[in-house]
Design a protein around this motif. Structure first.
Motif, short mmCIF file in Angstrom:
data_model
loop_
_atom_site.label_atom_id
_atom_site.label_comp_id
_atom_site.label_asym_id
_atom_site.label_seq_id
_atom_site.Cartn_x
_atom_site.Cartn_y
_atom_site.Cartn_z
N LEU A 260 0.72 -1.23 -0.09
CA LEU A 260 -0.11 -0.13 0.04
C LEU A 260 0.73 1.39 0.06
CD1 LEU A 260 -2.91 -1.13 2.51
CD2 LEU A 260 -3.07 -0.50 0.11
N ALA A 261 1.82 1.19 0.92
CA ALA A 261 2.99 2.41 0.75
C ALA A 261 3.53 2.62 -0.51
CB ALA A 261 4.02 2.19 1.80
N ARG A 264 0.92 4.00 -2.94
CA ARG A 264 0.76 5.56 -2.80
C ARG A 264 1.88 6.22 -3.41
NH1 ARG A 264 -2.16 9.23 0.13
NH2 ARG A 264 -1.05 11.04 0.58
N LEU A 267 1.68 6.53 -7.16
CA LEU A 267 0.43 7.34 -7.68
C LEU A 267 0.92 8.69 -7.56
CD1 LEU A 267 -2.70 5.74 -5.75
CD2 LEU A 267 -2.08 5.60 -8.51
N GLU A 268 1.60 8.85 -6.25
CA GLU A 268 2.36 10.30 -6.17
C GLU A 268 3.24 10.85 -7.14
OE1 GLU A 268 3.45 10.45 -2.37
OE2 GLU A 268 1.35 10.87 -1.34
N GLU A 271 1.83 12.02 -10.67
CA GLU A 271 1.08 13.36 -10.62
C GLU A 271 1.76 14.08 -11.83
OE1 GLU A 271 -0.37 16.66 -7.63
OE2 GLU A 271 0.76 15.19 -6.91
N THR A 283 -6.73 11.56 -7.87
CA THR A 283 -6.98 12.09 -6.34
C THR A 283 -7.73 11.05 -6.01
OG1 THR A 283 -6.76 14.39 -7.06
CG2 THR A 283 -7.87 13.78 -5.15
N VAL A 286 -5.79 8.05 -4.86
CA VAL A 286 -4.96 8.32 -3.78
C VAL A 286 -5.72 8.04 -2.55
CG1 VAL A 286 -3.55 10.04 -2.59
CG2 VAL A 286 -3.30 9.65 -4.97
N THR A 287 -7.03 8.71 -2.51
CA THR A 287 -7.91 8.87 -1.39
C THR A 287 -8.38 7.31 -1.11
OG1 THR A 287 -9.02 10.87 -2.12
CG2 THR A 287 -10.11 9.37 -0.66
N THR A 289 -6.58 4.68 -1.67
CA THR A 289 -5.52 4.06 -1.09
C THR A 289 -5.30 4.44 0.45
OG1 THR A 289 -4.43 4.00 -3.24
CG2 THR A 289 -3.04 3.75 -1.46
N ASP A 290 -5.33 5.55 0.71
CA ASP A 290 -5.47 6.09 1.99
C ASP A 290 -6.48 5.39 2.86
OD1 ASP A 290 -3.40 7.74 1.53
OD2 ASP A 290 -4.76 9.67 1.32
N ALA A 293 -5.34 2.07 3.60
CA ALA A 293 -4.24 2.14 4.47
C ALA A 293 -4.90 1.98 5.93
CB ALA A 293 -3.47 3.21 4.29
#
Length: 514
Positions: A260-261, A264, A267-268, A271, A283, A286-287, A289-290, A293
């Motif tokens: 998961l880390a 993320r 994905l970042e 950008e 976005t 990423v949401t 994924t958070d 997590a």
């Protein structure tokens, strides 16, 4: 169980003894009574026949006195012989003139002079004879020449009957004593494996690991040994399943954190290469994924809670609330929501180490997600004590932690399902995992308290965490705060929750609404 079995055995034995001994005692008493009456009638008839022969031979004055005295001595009573007019012919004991004249008026002698034999018996309450008199006619029953009146003392028979009753009582007591020892041995033999099963069941019920119950061929009845063997198999299988569940939850959560880390991070890194029309999708990814997590963090927290066997200890709930208030207030102020703390001298509560911080973090995160701008979220502590408490009642009271918001609230059906894992109410804000309130409830129960949801006075949701107070009650009868409530405005100074801290709040939003 041993006591109940012993009482059952003794009750059954006592019932059997009563059913046997009471009829036996009455039968013996009746037999003694009949024996004494028969013997007295035989003696009266014997004296009557002798008196008839003496009267016929004209030797009544010479022969009757000796015969009467001999008979009275043998039976230990009194014998009187009268003629046809009721005058005494011979007596075994001296009579006064008044008693001699009253002989003819006695019912028994009067009936015997008319040719009828009579028996007068008076008995005691348990069947022993107290008084016995027998009257028999002398000579021909149609025209008797006189009558014999015989009285027998029955004290000996009375004592004999009482002696038999005493022997029966002592015998029954001896039988009950023997039954007590035998029943106690049987009850202990029967109850020992059941007590072991009870102990093991309590250990298993309170979250421990039940030690296997010893099963031998000589301990307890076959049914109990079979039950113990089945319990051992069930406990072993349950322990294996729990271990597998805990291991899977912990290992799966740990294994998911790394990918998961990495996801993320990738994905970042994408950008800068994403066009404007694709940024909304990035976005959202990423949401999610958070959110995933946070769900993993919640699973890890629950797995640790189930594995840990910590004991609740005293925690200063006011200090914890003030510390979490200082930490969360800046984040609330950023989103235009006021965070207000009401606290008094509630003292310490019993809770698991670190559980109050997790409970408050989850509840404040939920309230922040559900609160519109320009609204207020309140943290309030209230002491709750049952009414009509005794003056010397040292039982601990309760402390209620309220976290209330002014959001949309929940219906009664939604509040009933709010503590279910992974359940989210329709229209809940995005980003929640459905684990926050489930973890809050588990932490409250593990601390010896409870969690409930109510409708706030402002229309939102009021989450109430009730925890046992660590200070015994002083015996007051009042319910509510121990002192005046102190209103503390939400300070805007303090440490802002870090990025890693806020998402680590398990649930990431109110379970029932997020």
């Amino acid at each position: 169980m041993t006591r109940r079995l012993l009482v059952s055995y003794l009750s059954l034995a006592a019932l059997v003894l009563l059913c046997l001994e009471i009829p036996l005692g009455f039968v013996y008493s009746r037999g003694e009574r009949e024996r004494v009456i028969t013997a007295a009638k035989d003696e009266a008839e014997s004296v009557s026949a002798y008196a008839a022969l003496s009267l016929a031979a004209g030797r009544a004055q010479q022969d009757l006195p000796g015969r009467v005295v001999h008979c009275a001595t043998r039976i230990g009573g009194k014998v009187v012989v009268v003629d046809g007019t009721g005058a005494p012919l011979a007596t075994s004991h001296p009579l006064t003139a008044q008693a001699s004249h009253a002989l003819a008026s006695r019912p028994g002698i009067a009936a015997a002079l008319r040719g009828t034999s009579t028996v007068d018996v008076r008995t005691s309450t348990i069947g022993g004879v107290q008084y016995l008199s027998v009257a028999a006619p002398v000579g021909h029953s149609v025209q008797p020449q006189g009558a014999v009146w015989l009285t027998v003392p029955t004290r000996t028979v009375h004592e004999r009957v009482h002696h038999i009753w005493l022997l029966l009582a002592l015998g029954g007591l001896g039988v009950l004593t023997a039954v007590t020892f035998a029943a106690f041995a049987i009850a202990r033999w029967t109850g020992r494996p059941i007590r072991e099963l009870e102990r093991a069941t309590h250990e298993l019920a309170f979250g421990g690991r039940a030690a296997p119950v010893t099963v031998t061929v000589t301990k307890g009845p076959p049914e109990v040994r079979s039950l113990a063997a089945a319990f051992n198999r069930t406990a072993a299988r349950l322990a294996h399943l729990l271990d597998s569940q805990h291991a899977f939850a912990g290992e799966a959560s740990h294994q998911l954190k790394t990918p998961l880390a990495a996801l993320r991070l990738r994905l970042e890194n994408l950008e800068p290469n994403i066009l404007d029309r694709g940024r909304s999708s990035l976005t959202a990814a990423v949401t999610e994924t958070d959110r995933l997590a946070r769900m993993v963090e919640g699973l890890l927290a629950m797995a640790r809670l189930e594995e840990d066997a910590a004991t609740p200890g005293p925690v200063d709930i006011g200090a914890v609330c003030a510390e979490r208030h200082r930490t969360w207030a800046p984040l609330f102020a950023r989103q235009g929501v006021s965070l207000v703390l009401f606290a008094g001298g509630e003292g310490s509560v019993l809770a698991l180490p670190g559980s109050l911080e997790q409970i408050l973090d989850n509840l404040l995160s939920n309230a922040l997600r559900a609160s519109p701008p320009a609204t207020t979220v309140t943290i309030e502590l209230r002491r709750h004590a049952p009414s009509r408490r005794a003056l010397r009642d040292a039982r601990p009271s309760w402390v209620d932690l309220h976290v209330a918001d002014e959001g949309p609230g929940m219906t009664e059906e939604q509040r009933a399902r709010a503590f279910d894992r992974f359940w989210r109410a329709p229209g809940a804000p995005k980003g929640g995992t459905g684990l926050g309130l489930a973890l809050v409830q588990r932490l409250a129960h593990a601390s010896g308290g409870e969690a409930s949801l109510r409708t706030a006075g402002t229309g939102g949701l009021d989450v109430v965490i009730r925890l046992p107070s660590a200070q015994p009650s002083s015996g007051g009868h009042t319910t509510g705060r121990t002192g005046p409530r102190r209103r503390e405005p939400a300070p805007l100074l303090g440490r802002e929750p870090s990025v890693s801290r806020e998402p680590s709040v398990t649930g990431g939003g109110q379970v029932s609404r997020s």
